[in-house]
Design an enzyme around this catalytic site. Sequence first.
Site, PDB file in Angstrom:
ATOM      1  NE  ARG A 262     -22.149  55.555  15.952  1.00  0.00           N
ATOM      2  CZ  ARG A 262     -22.144  56.851  16.212  1.00  0.00           C
ATOM      3  NH1 ARG A 262     -20.712  57.523  16.440  1.00  0.00           N
ATOM      4  NH2 ARG A 262     -23.257  57.812  16.265  1.00  0.00           N
ATOM      5  NE  ARG A 277     -12.439  56.215  19.270  1.00  0.00           N
ATOM      6  CZ  ARG A 277     -12.947  57.246  18.274  1.00  0.00           C
ATOM      7  NH1 ARG A 277     -13.876  56.925  17.448  1.00  0.00           N
ATOM      8  NH2 ARG A 277     -12.817  58.347  18.609  1.00  0.00           N
ATOM      9  CD  GLU A 349     -18.263  64.151  18.545  1.00  0.00           C
ATOM     10  OE1 GLU A 349     -17.090  64.149  18.149  1.00  0.00           O
ATOM     11  OE2 GLU A 349     -19.260  63.774  17.993  1.00  0.00           O
ATOM     12  CB  SER A 352     -21.942  65.537  16.693  1.00  0.00           C
ATOM     13  OG  SER A 352     -21.585  66.032  15.618  1.00  0.00           O
ATOM     14  NE  ARG A 390     -17.252  59.359  23.013  1.00  0.00           N
ATOM     15  CZ  ARG A 390     -17.061  59.829  21.798  1.00  0.00           C
ATOM     16  NH1 ARG A 390     -16.935  61.088  21.312  1.00  0.00           N
ATOM     17  NH2 ARG A 390     -16.128  58.839  21.123  1.00  0.00           N
TER      18      ARG A 390
END
Length: 427
Positions: A262, A277, A349, A352, A390
């Site tokens: 990303r 991130r 998070e 999801s 994460r």
Amino acid sequence: MLDLKLIRKNYEEVRRRLATRGEEYAKLLDRVYELDRKKREVQKRVEELRALLNRKSKEYGRLKREGKEDENLKRELSELKARLQELEEELRRLEEELNDLLLRIPNLPHPSVPVGRDESDNREVRRWGEPPKFDFEPKPHWELGEKLGILDFERAAKISGSRFVVKRGLGARLVRALVNFMLDLHGRRGYEEVYVPHLVRPEALIGTGQLPKFEEDLFKCERDDLYLIPTAEVPVTNLHREEILREEDLPLYYAAYTPCYRREAGSYGRDVKGLIRLHQFDKVELVKITKPETSYEELEKLVADAERVLQELELPYRVVELCTGDLGFSAAKTYDLEVWMPSYNRYREVSSCSNCEDFQARRMKLRYKTADGKKFFCHTLNGSGLAVGRTLAAILENYQQEDGSVVIPKALRPYLGGIDVIKPQKD
RNA sequence: GGAGGGGUGGCCGAGCGGACGAAGGCGCGGCGCUGGAAACGCCGUGUGCCCGUUUUACGGGCACCGAGGGUUCGAAUCCCUCCCCCUCCGCCA
């Protein structure tokens, strides 16, 4: 993609529900509605003209075979054709614009989704586990990782820039252990493991909804018109694009491990440290293809399957239901799993899980056929099970001890040759 | 990268200027045969969009033979461009 017929028929309702995501989408819908009306008008004229041309053309052919050529008729046909071509050009333009707009309208939120503006309006559904209490100041995972010699951000930056990490030694092995642990767990719960391409065509990204709207977020290999996947959801959900599945084969369950890429455009300054991130991270993704009637019970089960990972790792977490304003583009309903992160003193998070209903299926023409031959769009679901980086961060932080060592969760030890603790390197 | 072969309905596969939405087969549905089934026989069976009506159905129209353009009164069929797949050679983990 929303169903144009639904937009025509229930315009007000669609508009109202869409507006709960943000006013701008209601305006987009207005343009779509008007464009659709105009398109149909032109289409009708085109088709009438073409019917006339077809009829006269057949007539001409018949005459010619009888040896009776008709120059007047031939001229008339040419004129008709010229007029038709103009109209067709207009129709093509309208269709193109309509289609592009339609691809930029997000999915309708499910009626059960709480209406809200942003993250702060999300609704906590449940909590599991107790955040650990430390009688010392818990360190952030990047400090722990660097001290343990398993995370190296500096060298990653040297070779690739910011937002990359090198994992070494037990850090690298922990990734492999986590991936294997997750895939094994999901495999036992009925998910077929798939290993898929990490470079995909634009059509695949249109199918799942990343394109055309979110081009900015993707890494692209310009020369080959291929994109690096931002999530395994893209290749896995697209496995059956343009297929008509048999009803008895549904639901399909898939689990895939892939790295995800990303660009994180527009997130400058957010989460600049650590594993939270990155431009490249690892994820085990769950994808389901279901019949419409069962997709919401399947969503609950999907969430439970993702939760199971955290439970076995004994990481405290909570389940959050996203509000309309925080919902992703393709999702009708989403639950986030948030794991406790001591150094942030909050939940972050790690998963999801979304039901996209027929939104993606419509874009990728993914259907199923009932025994009596009726065809319907499938529903597609996806959820992380889990984001590996994460999760690793959460393990480091939640399992840390005062001396900077980190205990390995019991469930992971078989995957690490029985190692039960990582100790700081002596320097 | 070089040479060649292909992309046609749910699938396989024929067609190579009008009678082609497209032979034949498989699959699927129905009927017959049967105690029941298999095999066999007969019949039926594409999708999308638009319009209309007596609106979970029917009728009409248009489009669709990889995509886009062209030739032609007319294209699955001829021409051009592109995409994709396959085979062989080269390179390569």
